[in-house]
Design a protein around this motif. Structure first.
Motif, PDB file in Angstrom:
ATOM      1  N   GLY A 147      49.138  36.655  30.379  1.00  0.00           N
ATOM      2  CA  GLY A 147      50.208  35.709  30.675  1.00  0.00           C
ATOM      3  C   GLY A 147      50.964  35.975  31.956  1.00  0.00           C
ATOM      4  N   VAL A 148      50.525  36.966  32.712  1.00  0.00           N
ATOM      5  CA  VAL A 148      51.196  37.326  33.968  1.00  0.00           C
ATOM      6  C   VAL A 148      50.294  36.987  35.147  1.00  0.00           C
ATOM      7  N   ASN A 149      50.827  36.273  36.121  1.00  0.00           N
ATOM      8  CA  ASN A 149      50.095  35.976  37.349  1.00  0.00           C
ATOM      9  C   ASN A 149      50.005  37.263  38.168  1.00  0.00           C
ATOM     10  N   SER A 150      48.838  37.898  38.144  1.00  0.00           N
ATOM     11  CA  SER A 150      48.699  39.256  38.665  1.00  0.00           C
ATOM     12  C   SER A 150      47.826  39.323  39.912  1.00  0.00           C
ATOM     13  N   ASP A 151      48.103  40.316  40.753  1.00  0.00           N
ATOM     14  CA  ASP A 151      47.223  40.644  41.872  1.00  0.00           C
ATOM     15  C   ASP A 151      46.170  41.625  41.371  1.00  0.00           C
ATOM     16  N   TYR A 152      44.918  41.312  41.658  1.00  0.00           N
ATOM     17  CA  TYR A 152      43.773  42.087  41.183  1.00  0.00           C
ATOM     18  C   TYR A 152      43.272  42.972  42.323  1.00  0.00           C
ATOM     19  N   ILE A 153      43.312  44.291  42.089  1.00  0.00           N
ATOM     20  CA  ILE A 153      42.894  45.266  43.094  1.00  0.00           C
ATOM     21  C   ILE A 153      41.807  46.159  42.498  1.00  0.00           C
ATOM     22  N   LYS A 154      40.711  46.316  43.241  1.00  0.00           N
ATOM     23  CA  LYS A 154      39.574  47.098  42.759  1.00  0.00           C
ATOM     24  C   LYS A 154      39.452  48.400  43.537  1.00  0.00           C
ATOM     25  N   LEU A 155      39.285  49.510  42.806  1.00  0.00           N
ATOM     26  CA  LEU A 155      39.065  50.825  43.403  1.00  0.00           C
ATOM     27  C   LEU A 155      37.652  51.283  43.071  1.00  0.00           C
ATOM     28  N   THR A 156      36.897  51.714  44.083  1.00  0.00           N
ATOM     29  CA  THR A 156      35.579  52.303  43.862  1.00  0.00           C
ATOM     30  C   THR A 156      35.530  53.655  44.569  1.00  0.00           C
ATOM     31  N   PRO A 157      34.952  54.673  43.932  1.00  0.00           N
ATOM     32  CA  PRO A 157      34.961  56.011  44.524  1.00  0.00           C
ATOM     33  C   PRO A 157      34.129  56.112  45.796  1.00  0.00           C
ATOM     34  N   VAL A 158      34.648  56.855  46.759  1.00  0.00           N
ATOM     35  CA  VAL A 158      33.903  57.112  47.993  1.00  0.00           C
ATOM     36  C   VAL A 158      32.689  57.980  47.694  1.00  0.00           C
ATOM     37  N   LYS A 159      32.881  58.981  46.854  1.00  0.00           N
ATOM     38  CA  LYS A 159      31.787  59.856  46.428  1.00  0.00           C
ATOM     39  C   LYS A 159      31.652  59.791  44.912  1.00  0.00           C
ATOM     40  N   LYS A 160      30.470  60.052  44.415  1.00  0.00           N
ATOM     41  CA  LYS A 160      30.193  59.983  42.981  1.00  0.00           C
ATOM     42  C   LYS A 160      31.096  60.965  42.223  1.00  0.00           C
ATOM     43  N   LEU A 164      53.014  47.543  37.207  1.00  0.00           N
ATOM     44  CA  LEU A 164      51.628  47.554  36.781  1.00  0.00           C
ATOM     45  C   LEU A 164      51.504  46.825  35.442  1.00  0.00           C
ATOM     46  N   VAL A 165      50.508  45.950  35.345  1.00  0.00           N
ATOM     47  CA  VAL A 165      50.294  45.157  34.134  1.00  0.00           C
ATOM     48  C   VAL A 165      49.149  45.719  33.298  1.00  0.00           C
ATOM     49  N   LYS A 166      48.067  46.112  33.982  1.00  0.00           N
ATOM     50  CA  LYS A 166      46.877  46.545  33.254  1.00  0.00           C
ATOM     51  C   LYS A 166      46.003  47.413  34.146  1.00  0.00           C
ATOM     52  N   VAL A 167      45.327  48.384  33.511  1.00  0.00           N
ATOM     53  CA  VAL A 167      44.359  49.240  34.198  1.00  0.00           C
ATOM     54  C   VAL A 167      43.049  49.200  33.415  1.00  0.00           C
ATOM     55  N   GLU A 168      41.944  49.030  34.117  1.00  0.00           N
ATOM     56  CA  GLU A 168      40.624  49.105  33.496  1.00  0.00           C
ATOM     57  C   GLU A 168      39.804  50.156  34.243  1.00  0.00           C
ATOM     58  N   VAL A 212      41.209  41.702  45.507  1.00  0.00           N
ATOM     59  CA  VAL A 212      40.248  40.711  45.011  1.00  0.00           C
ATOM     60  C   VAL A 212      40.855  39.316  44.954  1.00  0.00           C
ATOM     61  N   GLY A 213      42.119  39.221  44.486  1.00  0.00           N
ATOM     62  CA  GLY A 213      42.755  37.913  44.390  1.00  0.00           C
ATOM     63  C   GLY A 213      43.731  37.849  43.225  1.00  0.00           C
ATOM     64  N   LYS A 214      44.132  36.637  42.886  1.00  0.00           N
ATOM     65  CA  LYS A 214      45.065  36.426  41.786  1.00  0.00           C
ATOM     66  C   LYS A 214      44.299  36.213  40.479  1.00  0.00           C
ATOM     67  N   LEU A 215      44.882  36.713  39.369  1.00  0.00           N
ATOM     68  CA  LEU A 215      44.268  36.535  38.059  1.00  0.00           C
ATOM     69  C   LEU A 215      45.362  36.554  36.997  1.00  0.00           C
ATOM     70  N   ASN A 216      45.264  35.657  36.029  1.00  0.00           N
ATOM     71  CA  ASN A 216      46.230  35.649  34.926  1.00  0.00           C
ATOM     72  C   ASN A 216      45.826  36.721  33.918  1.00  0.00           C
ATOM     73  N   VAL A 217      46.694  37.704  33.736  1.00  0.00           N
ATOM     74  CA  VAL A 217      46.421  38.815  32.818  1.00  0.00           C
ATOM     75  C   VAL A 217      47.556  38.906  31.806  1.00  0.00           C
TER      76      VAL A 217
END
Length: 214
Positions: free
Chosen positions: A138-151, A168-172, A131-136
Motif C-alpha cells: 500500500g506504499v508507493n515505494s522506490d525500488y532499489i536493487k543491490l547485486t554483489p560485486v564479488k560472489k 524503509l518499507v521492505k527488504v528481500e 529500478v523504479g516505483k512500485l506499490n508495496v
C-alpha cells in the motif's frame, strides 16, 4: 536458539562481506539511501513492527511477526518467543519457552538488527541500481536493487523505500542456495518517551531462567 545468529547470519549476511572494487552505484539510488540513513540517525529512538518471512525460490512460506525498538547504539527485538536486548555492551537472548538466557559481547563480525544495515549496504561491495516505483504493502515505494560485486552467497537484495517519509518499507534477499528472506516493516514511530530501563537487563526478573555467559 541464538536469535542474533539466526537473523544476522541469515538476512544480514550481506553486511559481512566488504569489497569496494568496481562498484556501480546509481546516483538516484544513492541519494535515496543516504537520505533514509540520515533520517534514522537523526532520531533519538525508533520503533516499528515487522514481519520476518523465509522460503525458497521467490516464495515465502513461513512468516513471524516481531517488534523493534532502538535508541542510538541500543536496541530491543522481540520475535518468535524470543527477546533480544543490546544494552550497548552485551547482547541478551531471552527465550521464554526454554527459560534460557545467553549473554555475549558482540564479536564485531555480527551485525545488529537495524534498518541501517540494509540501507548502507551499497557501501560494502554491491552494485546499486534504481529500478523504479512500485506499490508495496500500500506504499508507493522506490525500488532499489543491490547485486554483489564479488560472489558472496547472495544473488541480490531488493530494497523498497518510502522516499516521502525517508523510511524503509521492505527488504528481500535472494541467496545462492535458493532461499529467500524478507522483512516487511510497518507502524513506524520515533522520538517517543521511552522508559529509562527499556534497554536494561534485570536478572531479578528471570530468577528461574538458566543463564549462559559466552
Amino acid at each position: 536458539m541464538n536469535l542474533l545468529k539466526k537473523i544476522s547470519l541469515g538476512l544480514l549476511v550481506v553486511a559481512t562481506t566488504a569489497s569496494f572494487s568496481a562498484q556501480k552505484i546509481d546516483a538516484k539510488a544513492k541519494t535515496i539511501l543516504d537520505a533514509v540513513a540520515s533520517n534514522y540517525k537523526s532520531k533519538n529512538n525508533v520503533y516499528f513492527k515487522f514481519v520476518f518471512g523465509t522460503g525458497t525460490g521467490k516464495k515465502v512460506t513461513k512468516t513471524e511477526p516481531g517488534i523493534f525498538y532502538s535508541a542510538k547504539d541500543k536496541y530491543k527485538l522481540k520475535i518468535m518467543g524470543t527477546e533480544q536486548i543490546f544494552d550497548g555492551n552485551k547482547i541478551y537472548n531471552i527465550s521464554e519457552e526454554d527459560q534460557e538466557i545467553t549473554v555475549a559481547k558482540p564479536t564485531g563480525s555480527e551485525q545488529m538488527f537495524s534498518p541501517l544495515n540494509y540501507i548502507e549496504e551499497y557501501k560494502k561491495g554491491y552494485n546499486v541500481k534504481y529500478v523504479g516505483k512500485l506499490n508495496v504493502n500500500g506504499v508507493n515505494s522506490d525500488y532499489i536493487k543491490l547485486t554483489p560485486v564479488k560472489k558472496n552467497g547472495v544473488k541480490e537484495v531488493n530494497l523498497f523505500v518510502n522516499s516521502a517519509n525517508k523510511q524503509l518499507v521492505k527488504v528481500e534477499q535472494f541467496s545462492d542456495d535458493n532461499t529467500v528472506s524478507v522483512i516487511a516493516i510497518s507502524n513506524y514511530k520515533d522520538n517517543q518517551k521511552l522508559s529509562p530501563t527499556m534497554f536494561a537487563f534485570d536478572k531479578d526478573n528471570y530468577k528461574n531462567y538458566f543463564v549462559t555467559e559466552l
